[in-house]
Scaffold this motif. Structure first.
Motif, PDB file in Angstrom:
ATOM      1  N   SER A 103      43.304  34.168  42.220  1.00 46.09           N
ATOM      2  CA  SER A 103      42.229  34.175  43.229  1.00 46.09           C
ATOM      3  C   SER A 103      41.995  35.565  43.827  1.00 46.09           C
ATOM      4  N   LEU A 105      39.818  38.974  44.565  1.00 46.71           N
ATOM      5  CA  LEU A 105      38.403  39.276  44.794  1.00 46.71           C
ATOM      6  C   LEU A 105      37.951  40.253  43.714  1.00 46.71           C
ATOM      7  N   TRP A 107      35.459  42.153  43.220  1.00 44.43           N
ATOM      8  CA  TRP A 107      34.840  43.434  43.594  1.00 44.43           C
ATOM      9  C   TRP A 107      35.832  44.390  44.263  1.00 44.43           C
ATOM     10  N   ARG A 108      37.078  43.977  44.384  1.00 48.06           N
ATOM     11  CA  ARG A 108      38.101  44.823  44.991  1.00 48.06           C
ATOM     12  C   ARG A 108      39.121  45.243  43.940  1.00 48.06           C
ATOM     13  N   ASN A 113      42.836  44.484  47.083  1.00 49.16           N
ATOM     14  CA  ASN A 113      43.219  43.074  47.036  1.00 49.16           C
ATOM     15  C   ASN A 113      44.536  42.850  47.766  1.00 49.16           C
ATOM     16  N   TYR A 116      44.039  42.859  51.434  1.00 45.08           N
ATOM     17  CA  TYR A 116      43.207  41.775  51.960  1.00 45.08           C
ATOM     18  C   TYR A 116      43.990  40.827  52.867  1.00 45.08           C
ATOM     19  N   TYR A 148      40.483  46.987  38.536  1.00 46.81           N
ATOM     20  CA  TYR A 148      39.866  45.767  39.048  1.00 46.81           C
ATOM     21  C   TYR A 148      40.418  44.558  38.296  1.00 46.81           C
ATOM     22  N   ASN A 161      48.701  39.077  43.121  1.00 50.80           N
ATOM     23  CA  ASN A 161      48.761  37.913  44.007  1.00 50.80           C
ATOM     24  C   ASN A 161      50.078  37.894  44.786  1.00 50.80           C
TER      25      ASN A 161
END
Length: 276
Positions: A103, A105, A107-108, A113, A116, A148, A161
């Protein structure tokens, strides 16, 4: 093997446990029919600071329901759940969840990420990037900070993650089948990497899995949940020395533990009318 009650007494010390559940029930009520379904029944367990705990059991036995309750996403119908003696009544900054899907992002990049989680907790500060870099390095992604998600393999995405979850410095790390979507080879490699990271952080970890050998390899103790409604039917103490290399999975003691856990899950699965 020690039964659940004996194991709880053996592992319960005089100090307050990091996580404790007492007489915990979870009941779902169908909003349309009013029919109630008991997902968890009389869960009693204690987890100590720094332990790596795995939960296994038949499909539908409430493993993820229990994890979501610890995360504060579900409320107990009966009983109590506490972290460091404080009742859990909702989500909190003292817990981080690692899901099966990374999960991220799209665009990050990797760095952003990982940052975040700190953003969501309103904890960005002057040293946030330094802290994020520490965990990026820890999960083995140094040099990939500006990549990315689409440029990363599945295993690398799960590393991001994990780094994101660790960066907020939770008291308890909750992992819901984080390697289930990976191929078999990558999954085993990630198991070994997770143990390396855990050995560095000593973060209290609660890991849900369907894979029995994964549970035995990772855990200090394995809690076996019975058929729905989920309950603790046994607790296995994994007396295998650490650090553990993957070749421990060929150890006769390891294989004996796998067979024992499988025999219990097979018996519990038959109560639900299907094989696991």
């Amino acid at each position: 093997m020690l039964k659940a009650e004996d194991q709880q007494l053996r592992n319960a010390g005089s100090s307050i446990p990091k996580l404790s559940a007492q007489n915990l029930d979870i009941v779902y009520t169908n909003s349309k029919t009013g029919v109630e379904t008991k997902a968890l029944s009389d869960i009693n367990l204690q987890i100590q600071e720094g332990e790596f705990i795995c939960i296994v059991g038949p499909s539908g036995c409430g493993k993820t329901t229990f994890l979501n309750t610890v995360a504060g996403l579900l409320k107990a119908t009966r009983g109590t759940l506490a972290i460091d003696g404080q009742k859990v009544d909702g989500p909190g900054r003292d817990r981080s969840m690692v899901f099966q899907s990374a999960s991220l992002l799209p665009w990050r990049n990797v760095m952003n990420n990982v940052l975040y989680g700190l953003e969501l907790h309103n904890r960005l500060s002057g040293d946030s990037k330094e802290r994020a870099q520490q965990f990026i390095n820890m999960v083995g992604l140094k040099g990939f900070e500006n990549h990315y998600p689409h440029e990363l393999s599945g295993g690398m995405q799960q590393r991001v993650n994990l780094a994101r979850a660790l960066a907020v410095e939770p008291k308890i790390l909750l992992l819901d089948e984080p390697f289930a979507a990976l191929d078999a080879q990558t999954r085993e490699f990630m198991q070994k990497e997770l143990l390396r990271i855990w050995s560095e952080t000593k973060k209290t970890s609660l890991f849900i899995t369907h894979q029995i050998d994964e549970a035995i390899y990772l855990a200090d103790r394995v809690f076996i949940f019975g058929a729905r409604p989920g309950r603790v039917v046994d607790v296995i103490n994994v007396d295998l020395p650490r650090p553990r290399d993957l070749n421990v999975k060929r150890n006769p003691v390891f294989l004996e533990l796998v067979d024992y856990v499988w025999s219990i899950i097979e018996a519990e699965s038959s109560k639900q009318g299907f094989d696991h």
